[in-house]
Design a protein around this motif. Structure first.
Motif, PDB file in Angstrom:
ATOM      1  N   PHE A 281       0.826  -1.217   0.000  1.00 58.22           N
ATOM      2  CA  PHE A 281       0.000   0.000   0.000  1.00 58.22           C
ATOM      3  C   PHE A 281       0.860   1.267   0.000  1.00 58.22           C
ATOM      4  CE2 PHE A 281      -3.339  -3.037   1.192  1.00 58.22           C
ATOM      5  CZ  PHE A 281      -4.285  -2.682   0.245  1.00 58.22           C
ATOM      6  N   VAL A 282       2.114   1.176   0.481  1.00 54.95           N
ATOM      7  CA  VAL A 282       3.050   2.301   0.283  1.00 54.95           C
ATOM      8  C   VAL A 282       3.198   2.539  -1.223  1.00 54.95           C
ATOM      9  CG1 VAL A 282       5.424   3.126   0.538  1.00 54.95           C
ATOM     10  CG2 VAL A 282       4.351   1.828   2.402  1.00 54.95           C
ATOM     11  N   LEU A 283       3.397   1.445  -1.943  1.00 57.73           N
ATOM     12  CA  LEU A 283       3.571   1.526  -3.400  1.00 57.73           C
ATOM     13  C   LEU A 283       2.324   2.132  -4.058  1.00 57.73           C
ATOM     14  CD1 LEU A 283       5.799   0.638  -5.341  1.00 57.73           C
ATOM     15  CD2 LEU A 283       4.632  -1.538  -5.638  1.00 57.73           C
ATOM     16  N   ILE A 284       1.145   1.685  -3.624  1.00 54.03           N
ATOM     17  CA  ILE A 284      -0.098   2.224  -4.179  1.00 54.03           C
ATOM     18  C   ILE A 284      -0.228   3.713  -3.858  1.00 54.03           C
ATOM     19  CG2 ILE A 284      -2.618   2.166  -3.939  1.00 54.03           C
ATOM     20  CD1 ILE A 284      -2.536  -0.819  -3.984  1.00 54.03           C
ATOM     21  N   GLY A 285       0.154   4.093  -2.641  1.00 51.44           N
ATOM     22  CA  GLY A 285       0.104   5.504  -2.260  1.00 51.44           C
ATOM     23  C   GLY A 285       0.985   6.352  -3.174  1.00 51.44           C
ATOM     24  N   ILE A 286       2.174   5.822  -3.483  1.00 54.47           N
ATOM     25  CA  ILE A 286       3.079   6.538  -4.390  1.00 54.47           C
ATOM     26  C   ILE A 286       2.468   6.602  -5.791  1.00 54.47           C
ATOM     27  CG2 ILE A 286       5.347   6.433  -5.507  1.00 54.47           C
ATOM     28  CD1 ILE A 286       6.394   5.206  -2.827  1.00 54.47           C
ATOM     29  N   ALA A 287       1.868   5.501  -6.231  1.00 54.30           N
ATOM     30  CA  ALA A 287       1.236   5.488  -7.559  1.00 54.30           C
ATOM     31  C   ALA A 287       0.137   6.539  -7.644  1.00 54.30           C
ATOM     32  CB  ALA A 287       0.682   4.093  -7.859  1.00 54.30           C
ATOM     33  N   PHE A 288      -0.566   6.756  -6.531  1.00 52.43           N
ATOM     34  CA  PHE A 288      -1.628   7.775  -6.526  1.00 52.43           C
ATOM     35  C   PHE A 288      -1.029   9.177  -6.652  1.00 52.43           C
ATOM     36  CE2 PHE A 288      -5.309   5.152  -5.205  1.00 52.43           C
ATOM     37  CZ  PHE A 288      -6.291   5.812  -5.935  1.00 52.43           C
ATOM     38  N   ILE A 289       0.101   9.403  -5.975  1.00 55.62           N
ATOM     39  CA  ILE A 289       0.736  10.730  -6.070  1.00 55.62           C
ATOM     40  C   ILE A 289       1.217  10.969  -7.503  1.00 55.62           C
ATOM     41  CG2 ILE A 289       2.748  12.070  -5.312  1.00 55.62           C
ATOM     42  CD1 ILE A 289       2.282  10.903  -2.507  1.00 55.62           C
ATOM     43  N   VAL A 290       1.766   9.926  -8.124  1.00 52.85           N
ATOM     44  CA  VAL A 290       2.218  10.046  -9.519  1.00 52.85           C
ATOM     45  C   VAL A 290       1.018  10.327 -10.429  1.00 52.85           C
ATOM     46  CG1 VAL A 290       3.256   8.783 -11.446  1.00 52.85           C
ATOM     47  CG2 VAL A 290       4.243   8.583  -9.152  1.00 52.85           C
ATOM     48  N   LEU A 291      -0.101   9.627 -10.176  1.00 50.79           N
ATOM     49  CA  LEU A 291      -1.306   9.853 -10.984  1.00 50.79           C
ATOM     50  C   LEU A 291      -1.815  11.287 -10.816  1.00 50.79           C
ATOM     51  CD1 LEU A 291      -3.601   8.735 -12.796  1.00 50.79           C
ATOM     52  CD2 LEU A 291      -4.804   8.088 -10.719  1.00 50.79           C
ATOM     53  N   LEU A 292      -1.764  11.770  -9.575  1.00 50.70           N
ATOM     54  CA  LEU A 292      -2.200  13.134  -9.275  1.00 50.70           C
ATOM     55  C   LEU A 292      -1.387  14.144 -10.075  1.00 50.70           C
ATOM     56  CD1 LEU A 292      -4.334  13.610  -6.946  1.00 50.70           C
ATOM     57  CD2 LEU A 292      -2.475  14.693  -5.730  1.00 50.70           C
ATOM     58  N   ARG A 293      -0.067  13.940 -10.098  1.00 50.01           N
ATOM     59  CA  ARG A 293       0.811  14.828 -10.868  1.00 50.01           C
ATOM     60  C   ARG A 293       0.469  14.786 -12.351  1.00 50.01           C
ATOM     61  NH1 ARG A 293       5.742  16.736  -9.199  1.00 50.01           N
ATOM     62  NH2 ARG A 293       6.134  16.452  -6.966  1.00 50.01           N
ATOM     63  N   ALA A 294       0.207  13.555 -12.853  1.00 46.88           N
ATOM     64  CA  ALA A 294      -0.119  13.406 -14.275  1.00 46.88           C
ATOM     65  C   ALA A 294      -1.465  14.052 -14.597  1.00 46.88           C
ATOM     66  CB  ALA A 294      -0.138  11.927 -14.651  1.00 46.88           C
ATOM     67  N   ALA A 295      -2.406  13.953 -13.652  1.00 46.45           N
ATOM     68  CA  ALA A 295      -3.765  14.444 -13.898  1.00 46.45           C
ATOM     69  C   ALA A 295      -3.846  15.962 -13.811  1.00 46.45           C
ATOM     70  CB  ALA A 295      -4.735  13.809 -12.903  1.00 46.45           C
ATOM     71  N   PHE A 296      -2.953  16.564 -13.025  1.00 47.00           N
ATOM     72  CA  PHE A 296      -3.062  18.003 -12.784  1.00 47.00           C
ATOM     73  C   PHE A 296      -2.109  18.803 -13.661  1.00 47.00           C
ATOM     74  CE2 PHE A 296      -4.955  17.354  -8.256  1.00 47.00           C
ATOM     75  CZ  PHE A 296      -6.090  16.827  -8.834  1.00 47.00           C
ATOM     76  N   ARG A 297      -1.661  18.224 -14.772  1.00 44.32           N
ATOM     77  CA  ARG A 297      -0.910  18.991 -15.759  1.00 44.32           C
ATOM     78  C   ARG A 297      -1.900  19.786 -16.612  1.00 44.32           C
ATOM     79  NH1 ARG A 297       1.111  15.222 -19.395  1.00 44.32           N
ATOM     80  NH2 ARG A 297      -0.645  14.066 -18.552  1.00 44.32           N
ATOM     81  N   PRO A 298      -1.506  20.967 -17.083  1.00 46.78           N
ATOM     82  CA  PRO A 298      -2.433  21.786 -17.878  1.00 46.78           C
ATOM     83  C   PRO A 298      -2.980  21.048 -19.101  1.00 46.78           C
ATOM     84  CG  PRO A 298      -0.443  23.021 -17.333  1.00 46.78           C
ATOM     85  CD  PRO A 298      -0.212  21.618 -16.866  1.00 46.78           C
ATOM     86  N   ALA A 299      -2.197  20.126 -19.664  1.00 50.50           N
ATOM     87  CA  ALA A 299      -2.630  19.433 -20.886  1.00 50.50           C
ATOM     88  C   ALA A 299      -3.954  18.685 -20.714  1.00 50.50           C
ATOM     89  CB  ALA A 299      -1.546  18.453 -21.343  1.00 50.50           C
ATOM     90  N   VAL A 300      -4.225  18.180 -19.518  1.00 46.55           N
ATOM     91  CA  VAL A 300      -5.426  17.356 -19.326  1.00 46.55           C
ATOM     92  C   VAL A 300      -6.364  17.899 -18.255  1.00 46.55           C
ATOM     93  CG1 VAL A 300      -4.330  15.229 -20.128  1.00 46.55           C
ATOM     94  CG2 VAL A 300      -4.223  15.816 -17.695  1.00 46.55           C
ATOM     95  N   LEU A 301      -5.877  18.827 -17.418  1.00 45.06           N
ATOM     96  CA  LEU A 301      -6.701  19.343 -16.322  1.00 45.06           C
ATOM     97  C   LEU A 301      -7.845  20.195 -16.869  1.00 45.06           C
ATOM     98  CD1 LEU A 301      -6.837  19.547 -13.175  1.00 45.06           C
ATOM     99  CD2 LEU A 301      -5.562  21.682 -13.391  1.00 45.06           C
ATOM    100  N   ASP A 302      -9.006  20.049 -16.243  1.00 45.43           N
ATOM    101  CA  ASP A 302     -10.135  20.918 -16.562  1.00 45.43           C
ATOM    102  C   ASP A 302      -9.754  22.352 -16.191  1.00 45.43           C
ATOM    103  OD1 ASP A 302     -12.493  22.274 -16.784  1.00 45.43           O
ATOM    104  OD2 ASP A 302     -13.661  20.900 -15.541  1.00 45.43           O
ATOM    105  N   PRO A 303      -9.782  23.285 -17.144  1.00 43.98           N
ATOM    106  CA  PRO A 303      -9.385  24.665 -16.804  1.00 43.98           C
ATOM    107  C   PRO A 303     -10.288  25.278 -15.733  1.00 43.98           C
ATOM    108  CG  PRO A 303     -10.211  24.514 -19.075  1.00 43.98           C
ATOM    109  CD  PRO A 303     -10.085  23.122 -18.572  1.00 43.98           C
ATOM    110  N   ASP A 304     -11.497  24.758 -15.561  1.00 47.88           N
ATOM    111  CA  ASP A 304     -12.408  25.314 -14.560  1.00 47.88           C
ATOM    112  C   ASP A 304     -12.219  24.685 -13.179  1.00 47.88           C
ATOM    113  OD1 ASP A 304     -13.472  26.777 -16.616  1.00 47.88           O
ATOM    114  OD2 ASP A 304     -15.111  25.372 -17.010  1.00 47.88           O
TER     115      ASP A 304
END
Lengths: 210, 210, 210, 210
Positions: C135-158
């Motif tokens: 679950f440490v590994l899963i927690g890290i995977a979530f942080i990586v996903l968060l970083r990927a999701a919150f890039r301007p390229a894919v983030l909802d501008p609103d």
């Protein structure tokens, strides 16, 4: 939203949910079929590479039963699809006749595994009787579903009578053909499996629309 | 609704249902891969903690085969997606070429389990030949699907010819590369698995859109 | 349809398909967890009813591990949901970071089964280290996903910056807390499992929106 | 889009995703039930065909338990559906009461397998107590879900009070009837299974809408 449009939207959503649910059951049943493909095991000793090769090739009844069942269920999914395209609402009768069919679909891996295990033994006749007989049952379940789907209560009023007649006619063929395979199975398991194989190939080749 | 718009809506719904069904099969096949990770068992006696540690670490071929197969199927899902984005209708040909591909996808856990079991035995060459050879077959199934999808009957008329050409070209690479792995496997199982691993990493790194 | 609206519609459909696919993987992984609950077997003889009762009650580590993993994955699904609500498009980076997380989700039944099997043995420390560490590994995977999701390229501008900041902050807690459980596990397996249990209860109790 | 309409659209999408996720869990749990149908195995020798026939027929408790559980879960799916049709939003309370119910649904194959294995042994009473008792728990989980779903925060303001009252009333019957089966099970396992069978048949027969 006016009352009528809203009712139509809700009913469509209902059909959609039942279709999605049915699709899920079909997809899972088809994927679980592959769980019957087992890694061959044998005692150490001798040339291990050769033994793995013969272990893999000796399992051909598993591969054969898997392919036959996979495509048969795929065609059942297409047929299910063709029926529900003409349906505009869901009531309890349609729900439970559909549920009965789905129950049989989830069971398909069981007779498949029995054939895979016993096709090359003296019990092949019993295994193939079970297999073919099970598809007689599924064929009957499809006819029952067809009757439930084509009642005025749930049928799309715009459904063409020609399409309905064509579907009705095509479904009448399944049970007697699988019954022939079932009757043949105790005497010639291979004839039974040949009929089951021929059936899905013919159905696949004659599917026009989907 | 005018006749044309209605027809378009129905066709889109059809594609959607086939895509959802395919996605379901991909998702289930990927999840079932993890069923091959087995709890290590051993007789009582000795230091049990040490034995569990070595039991878990000795299973690394299972972990390796699982990761390779998982990402390979994930990339197949992305490719499947890229093809169906250009498709606007479903006919029997597309349905059954897609069904053939899905059948192979559901079988992936089987060669994966064979590699996991035999990678560290003298039968590694046989296991890796089966594994790589299976992906040759999948590569061919993808080319067949591509041909079926890019017929005028089902292709989106607005699909860009550049995209189609790019997809056609990229799919030509899979079968020969997996064939190279298959040919290498009997002599060097590790080279074969290395090629299979390199392939999904390169494909993941070069995926631009999805 | 004007070009812009059409592009938006396509992109939204893409996100929808990735979400549906991810939901499928979450749903299957959660359901497969229950496959680890095995029917107790024992040799005939003695009072069979009593032996079945003790066989069922002796399996409590299985029940405990199942419940803990089920709700932990359910909360992961809610979190996955919260992230993707802020996402408006999919690119290769998001696809593969999401794929990496899904791979770990499908594996959860494996450390769960190891804990179920070894929680009452001298190897409990090893089993719980594996479980918490996973679950440490899963927690890290979530942080990586968060970083990927919150890039301007894919983030909802609103997307509200407050929501983003809150999500970022809340995800930082997972890995260190599971790491504490992992460090504690060799000395006190029960403390480790207690932390894992406390974590999903606290997360469930503090989930506001979903 | 005006703020209000957008909020409504988002909320509806949320309900849809939770429903689709729940449907997935129901579909997978129902399909996994069939995994408990095992190919009969026996030592070689004697008339193999006869032994396969008796192996298949001796498994009737498996078939019976499978059919009972399948239709009971199908009816639970219909009920789940009826509740969520009245729900317009999702909050944490609804999410986790629904999650608790889904957890129990995924476990149904476990007591089913216990009944299948022990129905014809002296431990039948224990097995049927577990089975009936498990459905008491599910009945309670449904009442808890009903309470969570019919709070003003998530209930559709247009939901008819008559429908709500009818649902509330019909759900009160489940737990006491399954409790009666649970109490009867140690004395008469067959009476317990008969009550469980009668219940799904009565529910199926009295389902009006779905």
């Amino acid at each position: 939203m006016p009352q009528d449009t809203q009712a139509a939207a809700i009913r469509e959503k209902e059909t959609g949910r039942l279709e999605a649910f049915s699709d899920g059951v079909f997809a899972i049943a088809m994927t679980l079929l592959a769980l019957e493909l087992k890694v061959p095991h044998f005692d150490a000793g001798g040339n291990m590479a050769d033994r793995l090769i013969s272990g893999l090739t000796n399992q051909w009844p598993s591969y054969f039963a898997f392919v036959t069942s996979f495509f048969t269920v795929l065609i059942m999914w297409v047929h299910h699809h063709a029926i529900f395209r003409l349906v505009k609402g869901v009531d309890a009768t349609l729900l439970f006749t559909n549920g009965f069919l789905l129950m049989l679909v989830t069971v398909v891996p069981f007779p498949t595994a029995v054939v895979a295990e016993y096709l090359r033994t003296p019990a092949a006749g019993v295994a193939c009787t079970l297999y073919s007989g099970f598809f007689v049952l599924i064929g009957i379940a499809f006819i029952v579903l067809l009757r439930a789907a084509f009642r005025p209560a749930v049928l799309d009023p715009d459904a063409s009578t020609a399409t309905i007649a064509r579907l009705r006619k095509s479904y009448r063929l399944g049970p007697p053909l699988y019954l022939a395979a079932t009757v043949a199975a105790p005497f010639s398991p291979w004839l039974a499996m040949g009929i089951c194989t021929a059936l899905w190939i013919v159905w696949a080749a004659t599917t026009r629309e989907c």
